[in-house]
Design an enzyme around this catalytic site. Structure first.
Site, PDB file in Angstrom:
ATOM      1  CE  LYS A  26      -3.691  -0.603   2.419  1.00  0.00           C
ATOM      2  NZ  LYS A  26      -4.224  -0.978   3.723  1.00  0.00           N
ATOM      3  NE  ARG A  97      -6.541   3.475   4.531  1.00  0.00           N
ATOM      4  CZ  ARG A  97      -7.012   3.253   3.326  1.00  0.00           C
ATOM      5  NH1 ARG A  97      -6.203   3.095   2.314  1.00  0.00           N
ATOM      6  NH2 ARG A  97      -8.290   3.182   3.112  1.00  0.00           N
ATOM      7  N   GLY A 106      -8.064  -8.049   5.236  1.00  0.00           N
ATOM      8  CA  GLY A 106      -8.719  -8.201   6.530  1.00  0.00           C
ATOM      9  C   GLY A 106      -7.791  -8.496   7.692  1.00  0.00           C
ATOM     10  CG  MET A 108      -2.652  -6.170  10.790  1.00  0.00           C
ATOM     11  SD  MET A 108      -0.922  -6.180  10.374  1.00  0.00           S
ATOM     12  CE  MET A 108      -0.931  -6.984   8.802  1.00  0.00           C
ATOM     13  NE  ARG A 343      -6.694  -4.410  -3.007  1.00  0.00           N
ATOM     14  CZ  ARG A 343      -7.301  -4.701  -1.876  1.00  0.00           C
ATOM     15  NH1 ARG A 343      -6.599  -4.850  -0.788  1.00  0.00           N
ATOM     16  NH2 ARG A 343      -8.594  -4.840  -1.800  1.00  0.00           N
ATOM     17  CG  HIS A 459      -7.583 -47.887  -9.067  1.00  0.00           C
ATOM     18  ND1 HIS A 459      -8.942 -47.830  -9.282  1.00  0.00           N
ATOM     19  CD2 HIS A 459      -7.052 -48.469 -10.167  1.00  0.00           C
ATOM     20  CE1 HIS A 459      -9.221 -48.377 -10.450  1.00  0.00           C
ATOM     21  NE2 HIS A 459      -8.088 -48.774 -11.006  1.00  0.00           N
ATOM     22  NE  ARG A 621       3.395 -48.649 -17.116  1.00  0.00           N
ATOM     23  CZ  ARG A 621       2.942 -48.073 -16.000  1.00  0.00           C
ATOM     24  NH1 ARG A 621       3.712 -47.215 -15.348  1.00  0.00           N
ATOM     25  NH2 ARG A 621       1.741 -48.331 -15.569  1.00  0.00           N
ATOM     26  CD  GLU A 788       8.299 -47.286 -12.650  1.00  0.00           C
ATOM     27  OE1 GLU A 788       7.320 -46.656 -12.252  1.00  0.00           O
ATOM     28  OE2 GLU A 788       8.215 -48.248 -13.443  1.00  0.00           O
ATOM     29  CB  SER A 807       9.606 -42.029 -19.314  1.00  0.00           C
ATOM     30  OG  SER A 807       8.501 -41.279 -18.850  1.00  0.00           O
ATOM     31  CB  THR A 810       8.047 -38.467 -10.393  1.00  0.00           C
ATOM     32  OG1 THR A 810       6.950 -38.083 -11.220  1.00  0.00           O
ATOM     33  CG2 THR A 810       9.347 -38.003 -11.004  1.00  0.00           C
ATOM     34  CG  ASP A 812       6.144 -46.837  -8.745  1.00  0.00           C
ATOM     35  OD1 ASP A 812       5.738 -47.278  -7.658  1.00  0.00           O
ATOM     36  OD2 ASP A 812       5.610 -47.107  -9.834  1.00  0.00           O
ATOM     37  CB  CYS A 875       5.105 -40.533 -17.711  1.00  0.00           C
ATOM     38  SG  CYS A 875       5.899 -42.001 -17.040  1.00  0.00           S
ATOM     39  CE1 TYR A 895       7.739 -37.739 -22.297  1.00  0.00           C
ATOM     40  CE2 TYR A 895       9.739 -37.753 -23.627  1.00  0.00           C
ATOM     41  CZ  TYR A 895       8.801 -38.427 -22.850  1.00  0.00           C
ATOM     42  OH  TYR A 895       8.919 -39.764 -22.625  1.00  0.00           O
TER      43      TYR A 895
HETATM   44  C1  PEP Z   1       5.076 -43.629 -11.958  1.00  0.00           C
HETATM   45  O1  PEP Z   1       5.488 -44.492 -11.151  1.00  0.00           O
HETATM   46  O2  PEP Z   1       5.322 -42.441 -11.863  1.00  0.00           O
HETATM   47  C2  PEP Z   1       4.233 -44.059 -13.085  1.00  0.00           C
HETATM   48  C3  PEP Z   1       3.896 -43.213 -14.022  1.00  0.00           C
HETATM   49  O3  PEP Z   1       3.762 -45.320 -13.030  1.00  0.00           O
HETATM   50  P1  PEP Z   1       2.438 -45.754 -12.224  1.00  0.00           P
HETATM   51  O4  PEP Z   1       1.825 -44.532 -11.676  1.00  0.00           O
HETATM   52  O5  PEP Z   1       1.584 -46.423 -13.242  1.00  0.00           O
HETATM   53  O6  PEP Z   1       3.005 -46.675 -11.240  1.00  0.00           O
HETATM   54 MG    MG Z   2       5.240 -46.570 -11.670  1.00  0.00          MG
END
Ligand code: PEP
Ligand code: MG
Length: 940
Positions: A26, A97, A106, A108, A343, A459, A621, A788, A807, A810, A812, A875, A895
């Protein structure tokens, strides 16, 4: 900052408008507007450094020199306005202020009319000749000062106020006369005396000192601390609050006075038009408090045309200067327009996107700035239906926001029933304790999914996200009773067929149908994303398992598929029996026979996906989950077998009956009943169920997710992977022969050694030769691995000898790095870890760059040492998370791949990563950097 170390106060004309950390948002803007030559009432800012110094002092004394500086600046205000603070003639009044670097609505409150006491009140009344105005200002001051600076609860003032209104017999404040307001002022003074045990402070400088200390102190108040924790405002973003002392101007001095709030563009639609509301003869707080109904700013054009024109000019100057939509406050005092605050305007996603595109086209913003101005996560609002924000109903239950979007439908508690009703055109919500792969047909038939167990990567969540359907997971307050077809929520019962609404964007569940706002893939969004694609370095692919998913992903702008989970295809009702045959097979020949049936089906699936995605790459896969997942549970089978044995007993009884009937004259047994006595079908069914049960027992594992799955399956049952590879290559060959450009990529899951990869590559080489010979075409196909498993990262150099691409899985990899089972973590201790600050984020949503990310960076570096052209993607779920995408860009991934509906978010995030990575962010307006700088995975 060191040169400023002992300067605590800046006049608006002297402050650096860009230094929000020192002056607060402000204060910095008031300085900036003053320097622009806008009509801002004279004032000054006491810095956030002074606040921190005050808070650091154990005795809570203002830092040395502050009061002297303040007095000097007050003297300057007196000189500028020709009024005296505490003066007996035309007294100077000020507002006090708060304002920190980040806006904290909100947090102060503002104190108005500071400087009033008996003497200055009399002077004010004399000077304005308006008794009512004077007493009104007085009672407002006592209440605000009492509440903000002295901690008197509002209700104590409200009780007195209401008592006077009741006595006078009026409902609205404006109907009170000067005498009534004077009485209210007196009652308020007594309230303060009662609450604090002291008279209301009369000395204006004492008032000012108390007010400054109160504003400083409020920085550490519970509300402010909670707000900062909730919105993760770190000291780097805002540290301490400044105090703004501003000459009072009055919008309540008569019908040539007014007060209002303006937006330089419509914040709901983004339309390029001055927007806002005002009240004639009122003070700012009346607009906010909703005591009177404000008028649209357009009305000012007829009520005060000259001032409306000035307001339009003010709007134009603010936007040209800030190059951002502004939300400003103004006051008209006896025909003079003042700007009291500005602002950056808060907007919904649709208006932010539209204003970004239009402001670029109007030449106000560069392309980069237009791209950086939109928070990718906000796009979710535009890509999914949402509940009408005006809806105020109470949720029935709350779970985790597992897949965005909102949906209503009849509650149904099993997938078969959902499929039946769905086919009849009924809108249903599948409500389960948790979902299993065999529920997939229920997903297809439902508008949305609600589970009482499981986290955001359960799931249900992953499948729903892939399908773009809303999902609320882990709503633990709900108890599902499948047998009785009801769910219990506290003392409420939801029966099958009752309509419920779920909001997968915030995890709320409502009874009944709640109105929705539809998704809005607007032309402006299409344009912004086109620009984004031109700037992004990272490619954006989709995780898609079926041709329909692939087509949808393409519509969202995916260029390729980064993960096709083939097991999802196995779960379709017409395939599952063949998959079960394949699993229970006792010999390789039996298994091959079952696989021969699956082969043409998979081939058709893959060809459909290739065609939908042509000419982009499609990564398929090979089978990943432990195969017991395709079989019923042991308990289910045991129950089925017991029932079949009962049936067989009954059938035997029928046989006896038929036999006995022969010797009973006249007795006739119908043919249908006689058939029941034939136990051959029952025996065959029992034999089949027992075979499956034996298999289920043989496959039982202590820890299946770390057991017989992924490439381990492919090596123990080479026929399965060979069939899948053949289906991929034959589908590709079919497409190539039909003139369709395809780029298949085969990916192996759960790999931890190069040796595993070599074995699977050998299958591929053999099948490839055969297919090329049979089809008479060469079928180029890349071969790569999921990364993984921690060991895969450590052995990246070796894996890259075999793999042409990596790939990162992430999901696992995060489990493996933290040694957290994701479902247990999300259900049991992660929320508490987040609350207590042990972890700042859920690592299954926000990539943990310091742990998992480090492994990834190493794997990329080591992999490319072996194979410079190694293509690398991600992925796991993080592939659709903006800050995680920025990290992926920074470590040189090629990617990201995410579920189709998140593709637009990823496209924008990829462009922002490229722009900020290339130093482009430095060229952006500072306020745009808030988004650019928010990091992923802030763990120690
Ligand atoms: C992962 O492990 O990130 C992955 C894409 O495989 P999933 O989720 O099918 O185990
Ligand atoms: Mg996996």
């Amino acid at each position: 900052m060191t040169s400023n170390a002992h300067r605590w106060v800046y006049a608006f004309a002297d402050g650096d408008g860009r230094n929000k950390i020192l002056l607060g948002g402000k204060g910095a803007n008031l300085c900036e507007m003053t320097r622009m030559g806008l009509n801002v009432p004279p004032g000054f800012v006491i810095t956030t450094e002074a606040c921190l110094a005050y808070l650091a002092d154990s005795q809570r004394r203002l830092p040395e020199g502050l009061l002297e500086e303040t007095r000097a600046h007050m003297a300057s205000l007196e000189a500028q306005t020709g009024r005296r603070f505490g003066g007996k003639d035309d007294p100077l009044l000020v507002s006090v202020r708060s304002g920190s670097a980040m806006s904290m609505p909100g947090m102060m409150d503002t104190i108005l009319n500071l400087g009033l006491n008996e003497t200055t009140l009399a002077a004010l009344i004399r000077h304005t000749g308006n008794e009512r105005f004077g007493y009104d200002a007085w009672r407002r001051f006592i209440q605000l000062f009492g509440k903000v600076a002295l901690g008197v609860p509002d209700v104590q003032f409200d009780e007195q106020f209401d008592a006077v209104k009741a006595r006078v017999g009026v409902k609205q404040d404006v109907m009170l006369g000067a005498e009534d307001l004077r009485e209210i002022g007196e009652r308020f003074l007594q309230v303060v005396q009662r609450h604090t045990g002291r008279p209301f402070p009369a000395d204006p400088y004492e008032q000012l000192e108390i007010a400054i200390k109160a504003v400083f102190g409020s920085w550490m108040g519970k509300r402010a601390v909670d707000y900062r924790r909730e919105f993760r405002i770190t000291p780097e973003m805002a540290n301490g609050t400044a105090v703004n002392v501003v000459t009072m101007v009055f919008g309540n001095m008569g019908n040539d006075s007014a007060t209002g709030v303006g937006f330089t563009r419509n914040p709901a639609t983004g339309e390029n038009q001055l927007y806002g509301e005002y009240l004639t003869n009122a003070q700012g707080e009346d607009v906010v408090a909703g005591i009177r109904t404000p008028k649209a700013i357009a009305d000012l054009a007829t009520e005060m045309p000259a001032l409306h024109a000035q307001l339009v000019e003010l709007r134009n100057r603010l936007e040209r200067h800030y190059r951002e939509v502004q939300d400003f406050e103004f006051t008209i005092e006896r025909g003079t327009l003042y700007c009291l605050q500005t602002r950056n305007g808060k907007m919904n996603a649709a208006s932010r996107v539209r204003t970004s595109v239009e402001m670029h086209e109007e030449g106000l913003l560069s392309r980069n700035e237009a791209i950086m101005r939109v928070d990718p996560a906000d796009l979710e609002q535009m890509l999914f239906p949402r509940l009408d924000p005006a809806h105020k109903g109470q949720p029935l239950a709350t779970g985790l926001p597992a897949s965005p979007g909102a949906a209503s439908g009849q509650a149904v508690f099993d997938a078969d029933r959902a499929a039946v009703l769905g086919k009849q055109g009924t809108r249903v919500i599948l409500v389960r304790e948790e979902t299993k792969p065999e529920d997939i047909h229920g997903f297809f038939a439902s508008q949305g999914i609600l589970t009482s167990r499981g986290g955001k990567t359960s799931h249900a969540a992953v499948v729903a996200r892939g399908m773009g359907k809303p999902c609320v997971a882990g709503a633990e307050g709900i108890q599902v009773d499948v047998a009785m077809r009801v769910a219990f929520v506290g003392d409420q019962v939801v029966k099958e067929g009752d309509v419920i609404t779920i909001d997968g964007s915030n995890g709320r569940v409502y009874r009944g149908e709640v109105p929705k706002v539809e998704a809005d893939f607007s032309p402006a969004l299409v344009r912004l994303l086109e620009w984004a694609d031109q700037h992004a370095r990272l490619g954006v692919r989709a995780n898609a398992d079926t041709p329909q998913d692939a087509q949808r992903a393409l519509r969202y702008g995916a260029r390729g598929i980064g993960l096709c989970r083939t097991e999802r295809m196995f779960n379709a009702a017409d395939r599952l029996p063949m998959v079960v045959d394949m699993i229970v097979a006792e010999t390789p020949e039996q298994r091959r026979a079952a696989l021969d049936q699956l082969l043409p089906i998979q081939r058709t699936d893959f060809a459909g996906i290739f065609k939908a995605m042509a000419p982009h790459a499609v990564t398929i896969r090979l089978l990943d989950p432990p195969i017991h997942e395709f079989l019923p549970t042991e308990r289910q089978l045991e129950e089925d077998i017991a029932r079949l044995h009962d049936l067989r007993g009954a059938a035997r009884g029928m046989e006896v009956m038929t036999e006995a009937a022969r010797s009973v004259p006249g007795a006739r047994i119908s043919a249908a009943l006689r058939d029941l006595g034939d136990t051959r079908l029952i025996d065959a069914t029992i034999a089949r169920k027992e075979a499956v049960l034996r298999k289920v027992r043989a496959l039982r594992e202590v820890n299946p997710m770390l057991g017989h799955r992924g490439v381990r399956l492919g090596i123990t049952y080479p026929e399965i992977y060979t069939m899948q590879i053949r289906a991929v290559l034959e589908a590709a060959a079919d497409c190539l022969r039909a003139g369709i450009e395809v780029h298949p990529e085969i990916m192996v899951p759960q790999v931890c050694t190069a040796q595993e990869l070599k074995l699977v590559r050998d299958y591929m080489t053999a099948v490839q030769q055969e297919v090329e010979l049979t089809y008479g075409v060469s079928v180029p196909c890349k071969f790569g691995t999921m990364v993984e498993v921690v060991r895969a990262c450590m052995r990246a150099e070796n894996l890259a000898e075999v793999a042409e691409f990596f790939s990162f899985g992430t999901n696992d990899l995060t489990q493996a790095t933290f040694s957290f089972s994701r479902e247990d973590a999300e259900n049991k201790f992660l929320p508490m870890y987040n609350e207590r600050g042990i972890l700042q984020d859920n690592p299954f949503e926000v990539l943990d760059v310091k742990g998992v990310g480090r492994l990834m960076a190493l794997a990329v570096e080591w992999g490319r040492r072996t194979r410079a052209a190694l293509k690398v993607g991600i992925c796991g779920e993080h592939g659709g998370h903006p800050a995680s995408i920025r990290f992926c860009d920074s470590i040189g991934l090629d990617y990201v791949s995410c579920s189709a509906p998140r593709v637009p978010i990823a496209r924008l995030a990829a462009a922002q990563a490229a722009i900020s990575g290339a130093g482009g962010a430095d060229r952006c307006a500072p306020q745009l950097l808030d988004h650019a700088n928010a990091g992923a995975g802030r763990y120690s």
